[in-house]
Design a protein around this motif. Sequence first.
Motif, PDB file in Angstrom:
ATOM      1  N   PHE A   9      -5.232  -4.367   1.338  1.00  0.00           N
ATOM      2  CA  PHE A   9      -4.697  -3.469   0.318  1.00  0.00           C
ATOM      3  C   PHE A   9      -5.829  -2.744  -0.416  1.00  0.00           C
ATOM      4  N   VAL A  11      -2.489   2.258   7.425  1.00  0.00           N
ATOM      5  CA  VAL A  11      -2.994   1.364   6.375  1.00  0.00           C
ATOM      6  C   VAL A  11      -4.071   0.434   6.904  1.00  0.00           C
ATOM      7  N   THR A  42       0.843  -1.201   0.000  1.00  0.00           N
ATOM      8  CA  THR A  42       0.000   0.000   0.000  1.00  0.00           C
ATOM      9  C   THR A  42       0.877   1.249   0.000  1.00  0.00           C
ATOM     10  N   ILE A  57      -6.625   1.340  -0.352  1.00  0.00           N
ATOM     11  CA  ILE A  57      -6.643   2.134  -1.592  1.00  0.00           C
ATOM     12  C   ILE A  57      -7.996   2.827  -1.744  1.00  0.00           C
TER      13      ILE A  57
END
Length: 751
Positions: free
Chosen positions: A473, A432, A423, A477
């Motif tokens: 991930f 994250v 990431t 995003i």
Amino acid sequence: MKKQMLLVAVIAALSVQAGAAVPEKTADTPLKPQPGQTQAALWASRVLTKLHYKPAPLDDAMSEKIFDRYFKSLDAEKMFFTQADIDQYAIVRTRLDDAITGENLSVPFGIFNQYQQRFNERIAYARELLKGKFEFTSDETYQYDREKADWAKSDAEIKDLWRKRVKNEWLRLKLAGKDDKSIRETLDKRYEGYLAPSRKLTNEDVFQIFMNAYAMSIEPHTNYLGPRAAESFDIAMRLSLEGIGCVLQSRDDYTVVREVVTGSPAGLSGKIKVGDKIVGVAKDEKTPITEVMGMRLDDVVALIRGPKDSTVKLEIIPADAGPDAKHTFVTLVRQKISMEEQSAKKAVYEVKDGNTKRRVGVISLPTFYMDFEARRKGDKDFKSATRDVKRLLGELKKDKVDNVLIDLRNNGGGSLTEAVELTGLFIDKGPVVMQRNSDNKVEVESDTDPGMAWDGPLGVLINRGSASASEIFAAAIQDYGRGVIIGEPSFGKGTVQTLFGLDRFAQNDKVHYGELKFTIAQFFRINGGTTQLRGVTPDIKLPTMGDSDTFGESSYDNALPWTQIKPAIYIPAGDIKEIVPLLDKKHVARVDKDKDFQYLAEDIALVKKQRKENSISLNEVVRRKERDQQEARSKLREARLLSPTPGADDPILVPDPKDALNKAISAKPASGKAAPTPKVAGVKGALRSDDGLQGSERSLAAELEAEKQAKAAKDVLLNEAVHILADEVGLLKTDTRMASRVLPYAAADSK
């Protein structure tokens, strides 16, 4: 003590009953637990009841769950046991906890031995049925998925189930053009072949099945790994092993070379070919050749693997020679083998946009791998998904791509560290993912490395098989507004596991207790929600091929619930809310005219219809009509999917001499059920007509050719995802205000 004596008495009585019914010719030596296994079970229970994220006591209630799951593990399709067999063991239903804590595993091993007996009986009956004839004029149906069915109430009922199963397999071969003699020989060999692997099962296999029934009764992602399974798991994570570089397969009691890894000792020697049969192995220079004909594949692999720079000698029957041909002997020096097939790969696609060409780079990532041991030792070249992707992004920059797509379809996860660091390649820095442990303590995992490896537009392609680290991930995003998520809702696994070696409790180095992989935390998105149960919902949805009732977190009866916590503090890296509706509108307009996409929608609808019906006709006229319809439908698809010339609107794959993207992404592994699966456009393995055969019954050359065709076939979903990202490039280039919102960092760099 009283309880334990009752257990011993019960299992002894049941064993006598079971033994009395076993035909002499099919009786196998009963498997018994080893002392190290009873100790491993005890230590595993102590660890799981104290350290698990949601610890559950090992009591009578847990025993009942273990009981049900153990029988399900042995006979998921309910084709071997009857209700009478289950009732026979009812007295120990609440006693399996005592079996573990009392270090007496006679009960689970007794149940397994009963299963082996029933297995032999059912296969013997199936082979007996082949001596007769079948009629295919009645309106009988066969239920091919019995996982949710009741146990057969009587021996007569289960025999009828087997009659229908054999009849269905006979009919499939008949429809494929086989005559009765050929069908009888094929099926008899098939059923005989079922017996050999069953008889090779060891007490380690039985122990692992039982311990997994216990572990998974706590929570779906908690597992026991025996010593050999633990080694395989470690190899899968680090994507490397020490050996000769051959992919092996069992076929008719032979160990056959299915693939030779380029650059490996086997490949460089030029002496080993695909199709060669390995019939003997000398583990080192001092050891005589061990005959491996009929040996379990994992035992053969264990002989061939060994320390780097050590020597192994192979006795081989060449691929193009008969069984009586002269054997050859090949000596190889083992080296470290990198499993490149599972590494990240890239490709570049071009899409026409009027008179302009948009270039989209695609990175396929099958798993979040990392060589933990090499990293711990300070090896500067340790294997890592993030490092590989970073290198590929650098190459894509040189290829002057306009957009990047990360393909995470069927990526089941892997290293949490890799998910965080990957990431970090696409954000400046910041949180994250958050983890909450069993003490409700929340920790934030952050990217602390400033800067981005790629600050341009980004897309992530997911499906139902994208799980765990893939979801971390994709969720990050999405929460950062960093890219467009495309595909179908992901798996829904929002838990974190750790490996715990049980050998630390062993009394000496010769005893191996295996490992536990168990849940220690739940992870949360930086927006405070979790992917647990619900998964990641894509911004732009593609057709859903999975079945949430049978695949995904929601299919588990004991999955942890969805929940949320306080969000982390983070600064969005972009805002895609304005552009997503525009992309979706273009997507819908395009697929409405796309024949491949229409075929895909039709096939998925048919799959879902057949899955819901869960039965197939045993009437030849009805089946032949269905077969003809399927063949006609398949020809239309194959002509398009295998055409070497792309359509006018298809993305063009730009040749790359160094790398080639494996476009055919594996669908959910087949369960072994004889389901009448129709062909689905753009799905690996979907181009073969139903010949009624199983994998090992086809020639190796035919299997490899079918796989080659599948890999060469058009990937409809990937193509559409590439189109979506090309659309995004066009919109951003014509609207600078929107571009500054979607890509504020890139806009700042351009100034």
